[in-house]
Design an enzyme around this catalytic site. Structure first.
Site, PDB file in Angstrom:
ATOM      1  N   LYS A 260       0.838  -1.190  -0.022  1.00  0.00           N
ATOM      2  CA  LYS A 260       0.096   0.105   0.000  1.00  0.00           C
ATOM      3  C   LYS A 260       0.747   1.290   0.021  1.00  0.00           C
ATOM      4  CE  LYS A 260      -4.624  -1.386   1.018  1.00  0.00           C
ATOM      5  NZ  LYS A 260      -4.589  -2.605   1.721  1.00  0.00           N
TER       6      LYS A 260
ATOM      7  N   SER B 272      -8.449  -0.043   7.607  1.00  0.00           N
ATOM      8  CA  SER B 272      -8.337  -0.876   8.641  1.00  0.00           C
ATOM      9  C   SER B 272      -6.868  -1.222   8.844  1.00  0.00           C
ATOM     10  CB  SER B 272      -8.977  -2.307   8.385  1.00  0.00           C
ATOM     11  OG  SER B 272      -8.164  -2.661   7.198  1.00  0.00           O
TER      12      SER B 272
ATOM     13  N   GLU C  71     -10.180 -13.947  -3.005  1.00  0.00           N
ATOM     14  CA  GLU C  71     -10.910 -13.086  -2.097  1.00  0.00           C
ATOM     15  C   GLU C  71     -11.096 -14.130  -0.685  1.00  0.00           C
ATOM     16  OE1 GLU C  71     -14.131 -10.185  -3.582  1.00  0.00           O
ATOM     17  OE2 GLU C  71     -14.620 -12.370  -3.818  1.00  0.00           O
TER      18      GLU C  71
ATOM     19  N   GLY D  45     -16.169 -13.284   2.215  1.00  0.00           N
ATOM     20  CA  GLY D  45     -16.537 -11.955   1.727  1.00  0.00           C
ATOM     21  C   GLY D  45     -16.156 -11.882   0.276  1.00  0.00           C
TER      22      GLY D  45
ATOM     23  N   ASP E  25     -17.472 -10.718  -2.414  1.00  0.00           N
ATOM     24  CA  ASP E  25     -18.298  -9.917  -2.950  1.00  0.00           C
ATOM     25  C   ASP E  25     -17.858  -9.434  -4.564  1.00  0.00           C
ATOM     26  OD1 ASP E  25     -16.051  -8.390  -1.546  1.00  0.00           O
ATOM     27  OD2 ASP E  25     -16.586  -6.876  -2.879  1.00  0.00           O
TER      28      ASP E  25
ATOM     29  N   SER F  31       1.195  -9.944  -0.318  1.00  0.00           N
ATOM     30  CA  SER F  31       0.738  -8.486  -0.332  1.00  0.00           C
ATOM     31  C   SER F  31       1.202  -7.714   1.096  1.00  0.00           C
ATOM     32  CB  SER F  31      -0.886  -8.325  -0.538  1.00  0.00           C
ATOM     33  OG  SER F  31      -1.564  -8.981   0.322  1.00  0.00           O
TER      34      SER F  31
HETATM   35  C1  LIG Z   1      -5.348  -3.760   1.493  1.00  0.00           C
HETATM   36  C2  LIG Z   1      -4.855  -5.000   1.275  1.00  0.00           C
HETATM   37  C3  LIG Z   1      -5.136  -5.903   0.135  1.00  0.00           C
HETATM   38  C4  LIG Z   1      -6.371  -5.961  -0.737  1.00  0.00           C
HETATM   39  O1  LIG Z   1      -5.848  -4.541  -1.556  1.00  0.00           O
HETATM   40  P1  LIG Z   1      -7.157  -3.766  -2.514  1.00  0.00           P
HETATM   41  O2  LIG Z   1      -6.281  -2.855  -3.203  1.00  0.00           O
HETATM   42  O3  LIG Z   1      -8.010  -3.125  -1.601  1.00  0.00           O
HETATM   43  O4  LIG Z   1      -7.771  -4.933  -3.231  1.00  0.00           O
HETATM   44  C5  LIG Z   1      -4.548  -7.297   0.269  1.00  0.00           C
HETATM   45  N1  LIG Z   1      -3.568  -7.520   1.044  1.00  0.00           N
HETATM   46  C6  LIG Z   1      -3.048  -6.626   2.023  1.00  0.00           C
HETATM   47  C7  LIG Z   1      -1.982  -7.158   2.996  1.00  0.00           C
HETATM   48  C8  LIG Z   1      -3.691  -5.365   2.226  1.00  0.00           C
HETATM   49  O5  LIG Z   1      -3.129  -4.623   2.947  1.00  0.00           O
END
Ligand SMILES: *Cc1c(COP(=O)(O)O)cnc(C)c1O
Length: 332
Positions: A65, A90, A216, A220, A222, A316
């Site tokens: 992010k 969050s 996903e 959830g 969606d 991620s």
């Molecule tokens: C925010 C986040 C996601 C999902 O990312 P989106 O861009 O909202 O789809 C996945 N993994 C981690 C660790 C995140 O912080």
């Protein structure tokens, strides 16, 4: 021909394209970590495929992010920088905006749920941001954030539905493809779709033959429902350990990109996430948060179809409360 303004402000209604990801990569060079791509012979042998893990759990602030947040903040004009930014999250977007703001000398206010992991609250405060708490079940975080922003003149930086955020997130896939070459498939964690749509923009231009999957939490799904129905489906806040993917619906910008370019959206259970988390620890010595395991769990669920293939997996994020982590790993 309409005349172009000399210095255009970022337009949040613009649909991002591949070139935006390339431009974002240029802006982020030397600022974000070029995270390693790791492999595991044990995991490859178990799956029967060659897996390449892009380790954004080792990114600054512990998740991909930071890419989108910095790419959005660095493009703000002088006046917007002076007035500061606001964000709701969050956790990982909060930390990312807080760190990017600190690096750029911008003041940040972050709206975070009462039940956000302690480690994420502490990290966000540690980067010097002001934190405003809210109740995830009864209050609307976007509305609270908009109100704060309107009162203080702050620019709201959305967690996923923003062209520069999407472009920034896509640089993770761009780096992966540059580093490992041809991939047959790529598995990407999916919340609101900022990471997935950015990765799709990067991949469809560089490797149109690579099938990109969003993954996903099953509670959830969606995104999966939206893809099947061809329209945005909104769900209640899903109960899952994947706290970074508890979004209620995809975005106005992210959904059309996903619809156009995604191979499919998969859903995995919390138990599958824990299995992947344990594998990351045991085979790769990697601490990965539950949401960060979505891509790996999705790839595992498709091993049968991936025999002999080259497969990318977005890892991620790695921001997990240590007590929760130990508890999840101990759960045999
Ligand atoms: C925010 C986040 C996601 C999902 O990312 P989106 O861009 O909202 O789809 C996945 N993994 C981690 C660790 C995140 O912080």
């Amino acid at each position: 021909m309409p005349t172009q303004p000399l210095r255009a402000e970022p337009d949040t209604s613009t649909v991002p394209v591949h070139d935006d990801v390339v431009r974002a990569a240029r802006r982020l060079r030397g600022i974000v970590h070029r995270t390693p791509v790791l492999t595991s012979q044990r995991i490859d042998a178990a799956c029967g495929a060659k897996l390449f893990f892009k380790c954004e759990n080792l990114q600054r602030a512990g998740a991909f992010k930071f890419r989108g947040a910095y790419n959005a903040l660095v493009q703000l004009g002088a006046e917007q920088r002076r007035a500061g930014v606001a964000a709701y999250s969050s956790g990982n977007h909060a930390q990312a905006v807080a760190l990017a703001a600190q690096l750029l000398g911008i003041s940040a206010t972050i709206v975070m749920p009462h039940d956000a992991p302690a480690i994420k609250l502490a990290a966000t405060a540690g980067y010097g941001a002001t934190i405003v708490r809210y109740d995830r079940v009864t209050e609307d975080r976007a509305a609270i954030c908009q109100m704060l922003a309107a009162r203080q003149g702050r620019t709201v930086i959305p967690p996923f539905d923003h062209p520069e955020v999407i472009a920034g997130q896509g640089t993770a896939a761009l780096e992966l493809l540059e580093d490992v070459g041809m991939l047959d498939a790529l598995f990407v964690p999916l919340g609101g779709g900022g990471l997935l749509s950015g990765c799709l923009l990067a991949t469809e231009a560089m490797q149109p033959g690579c099938r990109v999957y969003g993954v996903e939490p099953a509670a959830g799904n969606d995104g999966q429902q939206s893809l099947r129905r061809g329209e945005l489906v909104r769900i209640a806040v899903p109960p899952t350990i994947a706290d970074g993917a508890q979004t209620q619906q995809l975005g106005q910008l992210t959904f059309p990109i996903i619809q156009r370019a995604v191979a499919d959206i998969l859903a995995v259970s919390d138990a599958q996430l824990v299995t992947a988390m344990r594998e990351f620890a045991a085979c790769m010595k990697l601490v990965v948060e539950p949401t960060g395991c979505l891509g790996a769990a999705g790839a595992q669920s498709m091993c049968g179809a991936l025999q002999g293939r080259r497969v990318g997996v977005m890892v991620s994020g790695g921001n997990v409360d240590i007590a929760q982590y130990a508890q999840l790993l101990g759960h045999a």
